[in-house]
Scaffold this active site. Structure first.
Site, mmCIF file in Angstrom:
data_model
loop_
_atom_site.group_PDB
_atom_site.id
_atom_site.type_symbol
_atom_site.label_atom_id
_atom_site.label_comp_id
_atom_site.label_asym_id
_atom_site.label_seq_id
_atom_site.Cartn_x
_atom_site.Cartn_y
_atom_site.Cartn_z
ATOM 1 N N GLN A 61 40.111 47.814 32.357
ATOM 2 C CA GLN A 61 39.850 47.559 33.775
ATOM 3 C C GLN A 61 38.585 46.714 33.914
ATOM 4 O O GLN A 61 37.531 47.076 33.375
ATOM 5 C CB GLN A 61 39.687 48.881 34.548
ATOM 6 C CG GLN A 61 39.569 48.662 36.051
ATOM 7 C CD GLN A 61 39.514 49.968 36.848
ATOM 8 O OE1 GLN A 61 39.330 51.049 36.289
ATOM 9 N NE2 GLN A 61 39.676 49.863 38.154
ATOM 10 N N HIS A 93 44.054 48.877 41.526
ATOM 11 C CA HIS A 93 45.074 47.848 41.784
ATOM 12 C C HIS A 93 46.211 47.971 40.789
ATOM 13 O O HIS A 93 46.025 48.430 39.662
ATOM 14 C CB HIS A 93 44.468 46.443 41.727
ATOM 15 C CG HIS A 93 43.737 46.159 40.446
ATOM 16 N ND1 HIS A 93 42.472 46.634 40.201
ATOM 17 C CD2 HIS A 93 44.105 45.466 39.347
ATOM 18 C CE1 HIS A 93 42.079 46.240 38.998
ATOM 19 N NE2 HIS A 93 43.055 45.541 38.454
ATOM 20 N N ASN A 95 45.281 49.490 35.040
ATOM 21 C CA ASN A 95 44.209 49.869 34.115
ATOM 22 C C ASN A 95 43.160 50.748 34.807
ATOM 23 O O ASN A 95 42.778 50.476 35.944
ATOM 24 C CB ASN A 95 43.527 48.600 33.579
ATOM 25 C CG ASN A 95 44.498 47.692 32.851
ATOM 26 O OD1 ASN A 95 45.376 48.160 32.132
ATOM 27 N ND2 ASN A 95 44.362 46.384 33.044
ATOM 28 N N HIS A 148 49.115 45.774 38.821
ATOM 29 C CA HIS A 148 49.565 44.430 38.424
ATOM 30 C C HIS A 148 51.095 44.415 38.411
ATOM 31 O O HIS A 148 51.712 45.294 37.817
ATOM 32 C CB HIS A 148 49.140 44.116 36.988
ATOM 33 C CG HIS A 148 47.670 43.999 36.767
ATOM 34 N ND1 HIS A 148 47.027 42.785 36.697
ATOM 35 C CD2 HIS A 148 46.712 44.936 36.549
ATOM 36 C CE1 HIS A 148 45.734 42.986 36.445
ATOM 37 N NE2 HIS A 148 45.516 44.277 36.351
ATOM 38 N N ASP A 197 47.200 37.030 41.476
ATOM 39 C CA ASP A 197 46.074 37.091 40.541
ATOM 40 C C ASP A 197 45.532 35.678 40.330
ATOM 41 O O ASP A 197 46.291 34.737 40.106
ATOM 42 C CB ASP A 197 46.547 37.702 39.213
ATOM 43 C CG ASP A 197 45.386 38.158 38.349
ATOM 44 O OD1 ASP A 197 44.536 37.307 38.001
ATOM 45 O OD2 ASP A 197 45.330 39.348 38.005
HETATM 46 P P1 5GP Z 1 41.951 44.536 35.620
HETATM 47 O O1 5GP Z 1 41.527 43.900 34.331
HETATM 48 O O2 5GP Z 1 40.784 45.190 36.320
HETATM 49 O O3 5GP Z 1 43.136 45.443 35.496
HETATM 50 O O4 5GP Z 1 42.453 43.344 36.514
HETATM 51 C C1 5GP Z 1 41.634 42.559 37.305
HETATM 52 C C2 5GP Z 1 42.428 41.318 37.653
HETATM 53 O O5 5GP Z 1 41.772 40.670 38.725
HETATM 54 C C3 5GP Z 1 42.513 40.301 36.510
HETATM 55 O O6 5GP Z 1 43.871 40.097 36.172
HETATM 56 C C4 5GP Z 1 41.845 39.057 37.071
HETATM 57 O O7 5GP Z 1 42.506 37.880 36.704
HETATM 58 C C5 5GP Z 1 41.930 39.288 38.573
HETATM 59 N N1 5GP Z 1 40.847 38.660 39.325
HETATM 60 C C6 5GP Z 1 39.515 38.650 38.999
HETATM 61 N N2 5GP Z 1 38.826 38.011 39.947
HETATM 62 C C7 5GP Z 1 39.708 37.619 40.890
HETATM 63 C C8 5GP Z 1 39.587 36.910 42.130
HETATM 64 O O8 5GP Z 1 38.499 36.504 42.549
HETATM 65 N N3 5GP Z 1 40.728 36.700 42.834
HETATM 66 C C9 5GP Z 1 41.945 37.142 42.405
HETATM 67 N N4 5GP Z 1 43.016 36.871 43.165
HETATM 68 N N5 5GP Z 1 42.104 37.798 41.236
HETATM 69 C C10 5GP Z 1 40.989 38.028 40.495
#
Ligand code: 5GP
Ligand code: ZN
Length: 135
Positions: free
Chosen positions: A93, A99, A86, A101, A30
């Protein structure tokens, strides 16, 4: 999916710190982690969330999650790890590409996976059970 950050990572348009990949999945760090070693498992095919992914793909993805979790445990010498997934904006999300985590936990870290507990009666629980019964 044209505007999906994770699709762009998967097809190489955006760089990522990849720790594992096979034909079907990519495991990356991440970019804005909750802790050191916070990894994301992405299916290479775009599914927006758990409501779109099929059971077989999700099953193979979770099998890989077990491997990755054990690898993180051994390598970073941790004893605890949260799996978070999420679905939908309301659930937090922010990237609409399914995805998982994997978040290693350290003493006194700043990660929180908690909710306030509701005080429901047995009748209320029974009502929900009736509504959600799948058998
Ligand atoms: P969500 O909030 O959708 O469950 O998680 C999205 C995750 O993607 C977040 O933890 C955020 O830090 C990560 N993320 C967002 N943009 C990027 C990126 O460009 N590269 C990587 N490796 N992670 C990202
Ligand atoms: Zn995508």
């Amino acid at each position: 999916m044209d505007n999906c950050i994770f699709c762009k990572i998967i097809n190489g348009e955006i760089p990522s710190a990849t720790i594992y990949e096979n034909d079907e999945f990519k495991v990356i760090l991440d970019r804005f982690p909750g802790n050191i070693g916070h990894a994301l498992i992405l299916p290479k095919k775009h599914y927006a969330n758990i409501f779109e992914i099929d059971e077989e793909t999700a099953g193979r993805l979770f099998k890989l999650a077990v491997k990755v979790a054990k690898h993180i445990k051994e390598t970073l010498n941790i004893e605890a790890l949260n799996i978070v997934q999420n679905n939908g904006e309301l659930a937090g999300q922010t990237v609409n590409h399914f995805h998982l985590h994997l978040i290693p936990r350290y003493t006194d870290d700043k990660v929180s996976v908690k909710w306030e507990q509701l005080e429901l009666t047995d009748e209320q629980i029974a009502e929900v059970q009736k509504k959600l019964n799948m058998q």
